[in-house]
Enzyme design. Structure first.
Site, mmCIF file in Angstrom:
data_model
loop_
_atom_site.group_PDB
_atom_site.id
_atom_site.type_symbol
_atom_site.label_atom_id
_atom_site.label_comp_id
_atom_site.label_asym_id
_atom_site.label_seq_id
_atom_site.Cartn_x
_atom_site.Cartn_y
_atom_site.Cartn_z
ATOM 1 N N GLN A 59 -3.896 -0.187 4.567
ATOM 2 C CA GLN A 59 -3.399 1.186 4.459
ATOM 3 C C GLN A 59 -1.895 1.285 4.700
ATOM 4 O OE1 GLN A 59 -5.994 3.900 6.697
ATOM 5 N NE2 GLN A 59 -7.270 4.103 4.853
ATOM 6 N N GLU A 66 -5.839 15.401 1.171
ATOM 7 C CA GLU A 66 -4.506 15.641 1.739
ATOM 8 C C GLU A 66 -3.636 16.550 0.870
ATOM 9 O OE1 GLU A 66 -6.022 12.733 1.668
ATOM 10 O OE2 GLU A 66 -5.918 11.788 3.641
#
Lengths: 573, 163
Positions: free
Chosen positions: A114, A51
């Site tokens: 998450q 990312e």
């Protein structure tokens, strides 16, 4: 009236906003949005391998075009991986919109799988961030994000979207918001005319003037006005690391970069100036050296769109808050109309003095103290081969400073580097972001064997999207800048600055499907670069072995004034 | 120097944490902070006191102004202003102490708002120095618990901080 799910709204809004590419990585919290992206063809998604690279690609698009780059990352680790790139953009005032997935609303705060408080984590490194509380908010929230990111002093904006805001079966009315107005956010559109008058008075009466242009000039697309003003007045121009290219680097009025590794003439001229016109530089510690000794004889005019950048480190005599394009237009108009008789004699003496400083060092470096090539030679050869016209995306360290010093940028937006945060790993994804959007331009990543390994996985992304950029790895087999400081301040105790067990880069890039080249001798340097750049449709990694003992000079002496510099390992001003 | 900064901001989730975060992020000092919605429920009014030299205060006001949710702000200490703080204080009150405490409460124009056989709970408003003085008069051994709201302030006269 059109009914869309939250997920469709995200995809549709981006298309309506004119976004061509978004950079991201899917994950659980984003599955609805990725499904919506799959079912449309206006917005293209670029799948990175980490990312951080997505944020740097978007950042580079923004630096090259001025328009906000868009990132899509999932909740938790996807979001935290993006933080370095968001902080990088924040420090350099780069417009960016980051859409992060979030766990479902009812799970927030329960330490769900998450889950990460992205709004909390990014708060200190964004211009603004927000969390979506209801799907109907999505179009306006995104519009706000684009508006805030790209106006005033630009910066990254994070929009956190819980998964249940994007449920495909729940549909809401969608209208593309054409505009947005915020009562608490109204960026200034022009400078105070009284202040501008004062500034021009100082400008035309100056005997030892310096125009300092920073990144703000790039954001405002005001290079032309800057160049016109400098040429009209015949004043010397200094460009900060972030401002390189705003004034032609090959122009005789250009003195180079100021600061820690600035040129002798830039630092000397600033120190001895009687007037500094600072256009969009925030005068950070890498420029000023000790602020109490900063430019003792200069009247400082500081133009910046962000009032908090003015008088933050050094008090301004004439502060002007405003966008640089309009302020420069007004300065130009007043300077042209000014009837003040300028002291041409003083200016001529000033230029004489500057030329003397220029001769003092002139970017010279020793080539006789090593069998190996010098990193400076690599950048000079690169500049020659690319005719000084490439997009140069740098990583962070010695090679970054050499690239800034020796590549002569004649246009704005061609030099991309992480100036504020100093993010190693920036270079390759940045070059990818530029190459993707400007496929016909030469795009080169100048890096080192340390920095490149921080995002080397992106060679895979380059293969997937066929991004034939060039990577020039200035390989000194050590973390050069760390080593330099250890040489200077720690009696050459090279603690952890030696890169052992380097990969065979040629084999590595070949494994990713690219071309690898090696250069060990100066005679092969230019020809190898030419060969590499001739391979228009191939990514070429050029691994250049250079002298590991080279230092970046000039280098300011710590805690001193701008004029106090080491010019080489043995010579001082 | 001590400054009282009064901030009008959007009454939105996260706005307060942005203000507080700013102070720690930029190494600014924060002495007290009080916040509540205004007569317009979309707006909050936040009052904070801080200590710093002029350069620091200038940065604080500029950085606060940069926050997207901040609508307007004023440094109250730049002009005539009124500042008040409310304190609830639990005081030991046994035997002869009981009358002594009451006398002090009267002198400071406070009110006893709760009573038990051994404890008075006193409510007192005033500027911070007055509250400090009251605590000192009672003496540290008699004070059981102190709750203070932090400073709230408003400009004197016609000046108003509004949209």
């Amino acid at each position: 009236m059109e009914l869309l799910s939250g997920a469709d709204m995200v995809a549709r809004f981006l298309a309506d906003e004119g976004v061509e590419y978004i950079y991201g990585y899917p994950g659980g919290a984003l599955l609805h949005i990725y499904d919506a992206l799959f079912q449309q063809d206006k917005v293209q998604h670029i799948l990175v391998r980490h990312e951080q690279a997505a944020t740097h690609m978007a950042d580079a698009y923004a630096r090259a075009t001025g328009k906000p780059g868009v990132v899509l990352v999932t909740s938790g680790p996807g979001a935290t991986n993006a933080v370095t790139g968001i902080a990088t953009a924040y420090m350099d005032s780069i417009p960016m919109v980051v859409i992060s997935g979030q766990v479902m609303s009812h799970l927030i705060g329960e330490d769900a799988f998450q889950e990460c408080d992205m709004v909390g984590v990014t708060r200190p490194v964004v211009k603004h961030n927000m969390s979506i509380k209801s799907p109907e908010e999505i179009p306006m929230a995104l519009k706000k994000a684009f508006y805030i990111a790209s106006t005033g002093r630009p910066g990254p904006v994070v929009v956190d979207i819980p998964k249940d805001m994007t449920t495909p079966t729940e549909r809401y009315e969608y209208v593309y918001p054409e505009s947005v107005k915020l009562r608490s956010y109204n960026p200034v559109t022009r400078g105070h005319s009284g202040q501008i008058k004062k500034a021009v008075e100082l400008l035309v009466n100056a005997k030892r003037p310096v125009i300092l242009a920073g990144g703000g000039v790039i954001h405002a697309n005001a290079s032309e006005q800057l160049t016109e003003l400098a040429r009209m007045l015949n004043y010397p121009v200094v460009n900060t690391l972030m401002g390189l290219g705003t004034y032609p680097g090959t122009d005789p009025q250009f003195l180079g970069m100021p600061g820690m590794h600035g040129s002798v003439e830039a630092n000397m001229a600033m120190h001895h100036a009687d007037m500094i016109l600072n256009l969009g530089s925030r005068l950070d510690d890498r420029i000023t050296n000790a602020t109490e000794k900063f430019c003792p004889t200069a009247k400082l005019v500081h133009v910046d769109i962000d009032p908090s950048s003015i008088s933050k480190t050094v008090a301004a005599d004439v502060p002007i808050v405003g966008p640089l394009d309009s302020v420069l237009n007004e300065i130009l108009k007043l300077a042209k109309a000014s009837e003040v008789e300028r002291d041409e004699e003083a200016l001529a003496t000033w230029w004489q003095q500057i030329e003397e400083w220029r001769r003092r060092h002139g970017g010279r470096y020793r080539t006789d103290d090593s069998e190996l090539m010098k990193p400076q030679q690599v950048v000079e050869a690169l500049c020659k081969v690319t005719k000084g016209d490439a997009y140069v995306c740098s990583d962070v360290g010695q090679h970054q400073m050499f690239a800034a010093q020796y590549y002569k940028f004649n246009k704005p937006r061609r030099w991309l580097n992480s100036g504020g945060l100093g993010t190693m790993g920036y270079g390759l994804p940045a070059a990818m972001g530029v190459k993707l959007n400007f496929p016909d331009e030469e795009v080169v990543c100048v890096t080192g064997e340390g920095s490149i390994q921080m995002n080397i996985q992106e060679l895979s992304t380059c293969a997937q999207y066929n991004l034939p950029l060039k990577i020039v790895c200035i390989n000194n087999q050590s973390l050069g800048m760390v080593r330099q400081w250890q040489d200077l301040n720690y009696e050459s105790r090279h603690s952890q600055s030696y890169m052992e067990s380097l990969p065979d880069f040629t084999k590595l890039v070949e494994a990713y499907g690219h071309v690898g080249m090696e250069v060990t001798r100066l005679e092969e340097l230019e020809s190898t670069l030419e060969k590499a750049f001739a391979m228009k449709d191939k990514l070429v990694f050029i691994n250049v072995y250079v002298d590991p003992y080279e230092h970046v000079y000039p280098m300011q002496v710590p805690k001193a004034s701008m004029r106090d510099m080491w010019l080489s390992k043995t010579e001082r001003t | 120097m001590r400054h009282i900064i009064s901030v009008l901001m959007e009454n939105e989730a996260g706005a307060l944490s942005r203000v507080v975060g700013l102070f720690s992020q930029r190494n600014f000092n924060i002495e007290s902070l009080t916040v509540a919605p205004t007569e317009d429920p979309t707006l909050s009014r936040l009052t904070l006191t801080t200590i710093g030299h002029d350069g620091v205060i200038e940065q604080i006001t500029k950085q606060l102004n940069k926050l997207i949710e901040v609508v307007k702000l004023v440094d109250l200490t730049e002009g005539d202003h009124i500042e008040r703080e409310l304190m609830l204080i639990k005081v030991k009150a046994l035997g002869s102490q009981r009358a002594e405490v009451i006398r002090n409460v009267d002198i400071f124009r406070g009110q006893v708002v709760d009573v038990t056989s051994s404890v008075y709970t006193v409510q007192l408003t005033g500027d911070s120095a007055k509250l400090d003085a009251f605590i000192e008069v009672l003496g540290p051994t008699n004070v059981l618990e102190v709750v203070r709201t932090g400073v709230s302030g408003i400009a004197r006269g016609e000046k108003v901080l509004s949209l």
